[in-house]
Enzyme design. Structure first.
Site, PDB file in Angstrom:
ATOM      1  CG  HIS A  28      61.507  41.971  79.328  1.00 39.07           C
ATOM      2  ND1 HIS A  28      62.975  41.829  80.312  1.00 39.07           N
ATOM      3  CD2 HIS A  28      62.366  43.396  79.023  1.00 39.07           C
ATOM      4  CE1 HIS A  28      64.101  41.591  79.551  1.00 39.07           C
ATOM      5  NE2 HIS A  28      63.376  43.100  78.805  1.00 39.07           N
ATOM      6  CE  LYS A  64      62.401  39.846  76.718  1.00 45.15           C
ATOM      7  NZ  LYS A  64      62.323  40.889  74.848  1.00 45.15           N
TER       8      LYS A  64
HETATM    9  P1  NAD Z   1      54.866  43.771  70.412  1.00 41.91           P
HETATM   10  O1  NAD Z   1      54.214  42.715  70.300  1.00 41.91           O
HETATM   11  O2  NAD Z   1      53.471  45.780  71.187  1.00 41.91           O
HETATM   12  O3  NAD Z   1      54.521  44.790  69.130  1.00 41.91           O
HETATM   13  C1  NAD Z   1      54.891  43.849  67.764  1.00 41.91           C
HETATM   14  C2  NAD Z   1      55.358  44.321  66.412  1.00 41.91           C
HETATM   15  O4  NAD Z   1      55.084  43.367  65.591  1.00 41.91           O
HETATM   16  C3  NAD Z   1      52.988  44.271  66.115  1.00 41.91           C
HETATM   17  O5  NAD Z   1      53.661  45.662  65.570  1.00 41.91           O
HETATM   18  C4  NAD Z   1      53.078  43.696  65.417  1.00 41.91           C
HETATM   19  O6  NAD Z   1      51.760  43.884  64.762  1.00 41.91           O
HETATM   20  C5  NAD Z   1      54.178  42.491  64.548  1.00 41.91           C
HETATM   21  N1  NAD Z   1      54.319  41.876  63.841  1.00 41.91           N
HETATM   22  C6  NAD Z   1      54.420  41.287  63.008  1.00 41.91           C
HETATM   23  N2  NAD Z   1      54.413  39.908  62.331  1.00 41.91           N
HETATM   24  C7  NAD Z   1      54.223  39.151  64.057  1.00 41.91           C
HETATM   25  C8  NAD Z   1      53.997  37.857  64.320  1.00 41.91           C
HETATM   26  N3  NAD Z   1      53.567  37.000  64.084  1.00 41.91           N
HETATM   27  N4  NAD Z   1      53.507  38.237  65.931  1.00 41.91           N
HETATM   28  C9  NAD Z   1      53.602  38.968  66.965  1.00 41.91           C
HETATM   29  N5  NAD Z   1      53.821  40.699  66.902  1.00 41.91           N
HETATM   30  C10 NAD Z   1      54.312  40.083  64.785  1.00 41.91           C
HETATM   31  O7  NAD Z   1      56.239  44.004  71.063  1.00 41.91           O
HETATM   32  P2  NAD Z   1      57.304  45.290  71.059  1.00 41.91           P
HETATM   33  O8  NAD Z   1      57.016  45.456  72.284  1.00 41.91           O
HETATM   34  O9  NAD Z   1      56.893  46.384  69.984  1.00 41.91           O
HETATM   35  O10 NAD Z   1      58.788  44.567  70.919  1.00 41.91           O
HETATM   36  C11 NAD Z   1      58.789  44.331  69.290  1.00 41.91           C
HETATM   37  C12 NAD Z   1      59.987  43.504  69.325  1.00 41.91           C
HETATM   38  O11 NAD Z   1      61.268  44.761  70.166  1.00 41.91           O
HETATM   39  C13 NAD Z   1      60.926  42.226  70.507  1.00 41.91           C
HETATM   40  O12 NAD Z   1      61.125  41.169  69.876  1.00 41.91           O
HETATM   41  C14 NAD Z   1      61.193  42.705  71.942  1.00 41.91           C
HETATM   42  O13 NAD Z   1      61.787  41.773  72.092  1.00 41.91           O
HETATM   43  C15 NAD Z   1      62.102  43.931  71.104  1.00 41.91           C
HETATM   44  N6  NAD Z   1      62.467  44.699  71.350  1.00 41.91           N
HETATM   45  C16 NAD Z   1      63.905  45.258  71.073  1.00 41.91           C
HETATM   46  C17 NAD Z   1      64.487  46.248  71.884  1.00 41.91           C
HETATM   47  C18 NAD Z   1      65.716  46.623  71.551  1.00 41.91           C
HETATM   48  O14 NAD Z   1      66.240  47.735  72.159  1.00 41.91           O
HETATM   49  N7  NAD Z   1      66.352  45.485  70.954  1.00 41.91           N
HETATM   50  C19 NAD Z   1      63.246  47.228  73.243  1.00 41.91           C
HETATM   51  C20 NAD Z   1      62.150  46.389  73.350  1.00 41.91           C
HETATM   52  C21 NAD Z   1      61.300  45.498  72.604  1.00 41.91           C
END
Ligand code: NAD
Length: 251
Positions: free
Chosen positions: A140, A144
Site C-alpha cells: 500500500h 496507510k
Molecule cells: P486519509 O488519511 O486520506 O483520510 C482519512 C479521513 O478520516 C480524513 O478525512 C480525516 O480527517 C478523517 N479522520 C477522522 N478522524 C481521524 C483520525 N483520528 N486520524 C486520521 N484521520 C481521521 O485515508 P483514506 O485513504 O481516505 O482511508 C480512510 C480509511 O478507509 C482507512 O481506514 C483505509 O484503510 C480505509 N480504506 C478502505 C477501503 C475499502 O475498500 N474498504 C479502501 C481504501 C481505504
C-alpha cells in the site's frame, strides 16, 4: 419512482472521501443525492444533525472515529456503510451494538475483484491443505495507517475458515527474520510493504513441495472502492437492522 438515496459522508477530507463524493455527484446523481460530509467528529452531537437528514452514511475515516460514527447512526436512524480499517474488538463491538437499531455493513475492501479472489481462495485452500505454506503479501501507499491491511486479514480469515481453523490460531506477523527457527507449519504468514502511492495489492502464495499456486489482486484506482461503497449504500437502504457483509451485497 423511488426517491433518491440521501447520502452522508464521514472522512470527507480524505483520499477516499474525495472519491466517494466525486463519484456520487458525477456518476450516481440519478439515484443518490449527496447531502453533506464531515471530516472528523469529536463527539456524537457533531455528526447527529447530518445523520438525522440522510438514509445512509458512508464512512472512510479512522478507527478512532468508529464509536462516534456508530452511535450517531443509531441515534439518527440512518444506515452505515463503513470501509474504515484497523478496527479492534472494541470498535467491532460498537458496530454490533448499533446494528440492533440500524443496518450496518463493514467491509475491509469494496472492490468486487477482491471478493472474487476470496471465493477462489475458499475453494483452493482445502485442496492444498496438507502441503502448502501460505503467505499473504500486501502493498500500500506510504500513508496507510494499519498493517497488515484489513483486506489481507479478511483474505487470511477466509483461508483459515476454509481450513477449519481461525485467524487467531494460524496468523503470524511479523515473520522475519527466520534466524534460529524454520518456518512453522500450518500457519498463514502476513507481510506488508509501504511505498509511494500504491492503491492496494494483495498476493497470496501457496508454497507446495514442487509447485507454487499464486493469486493476486491489484487495485489500480481508488474509484473501485468508492463505486463498491456507493453500490452497497444503495443496496442497504431498505434492509432490516443487522450486520451485513459485501458477500450479502454481491449474492
Ligand atoms: P486519509 O488519511 O486520506 O483520510 C482519512 C479521513 O478520516 C480524513 O478525512 C480525516 O480527517 C478523517 N479522520 C477522522 N478522524 C481521524 C483520525 N483520528 N486520524 C486520521 N484521520 C481521521 O485515508 P483514506 O485513504 O481516505 O482511508 C480512510 C480509511 O478507509 C482507512 O481506514 C483505509 O484503510 C480505509 N480504506 C478502505 C477501503 C475499502 O475498500 N474498504 C479502501 C481504501 C481505504
Amino acid at each position: 419512482m423511488t426517491a433518491r438515496l440521501r447520502l452522508g459522508l464521514a472522512g470527507s477530507s480524505g483520499r477516499m472521501g474525495a472519491h466517494v463524493r466525486a463519484l456520487a455527484v458525477e456518476s450516481f446523481s440519478d439515484t443518490i443525492e449527496f447531502v453533506g460530509g464531515v471530516s472528523r467528529a469529536t463527539n456524537v452531537s457533531e455528526l447527529a444533525p447530518l445523520c438525522a437528514q440522510i438514509d445512509v452514511l458512508v464512512d472512510f475515516s479512522a478507527a478512532k472515529q468508529m464509536s462516534i460514527i456508530a452511535r450517531a447512526c443509531a441515534d439518527g436512524g440512518c444506515a452505515l456503510v463503513s470501509g474504515t480499517t484497523g478496527l479492534g474488538e472494541e470498535e467491532m463491538q460498537e458496530l454490533s451494538v448499533a446494528s440492533r437499531l440500524v443496518p450496518i455493513l463493514h467491509a475491509a475492501n469494496f472492490s468486487i475483484g477482491v471478493h472474487i479472489v476470496a471465493r477462489a481462495l475458499a475453494e483452493i485452500a482445502p485442496l492444498l491443505k496438507e502441503k502448502a505454506d501460505i503467505e499473504i503479501l500486501e502493498k500500500h501507499h506510504r500513508s496507510k495507517a494499519d498493517a497488515p491491511s484489513g483486506t489481507a486479514l479478511f483474505l487470511g480469515g477466509v483461508i483459515a475458515y476454509a481450513l477449519g481453523t481461525s485467524l487467531q490460531d494460524s496468523a503470524v506477523w511479523p515473520c522475519l527474520p527466520y534466524k534460529d527457527t524454520p518456518r512453522a507449519q500450518d500457519t498463514i504468514h502476513f507481510s506488508s510493504q509501504r511505498g509511494g502511492d500504491v492503491v492496494g495489492t494483495h498476493r497470496i502464495d501457496f508454497f507446495c513441495p514442487e509447485e507454487v499456486v499464486t493469486l493476486e489482486h491489484q487495485a489500480l484506482d481508488r474509484r473501485v472502492f468508492a463505486r463498491g461503497a456507493l453500490q452497497a449504500a444503495l443496496w442497504i437502504r431498505a434492509r432490516a437492522p443487522k450486520m451485513y457483509t459485501m458477500e450479502d451485497v454481491l449474492s
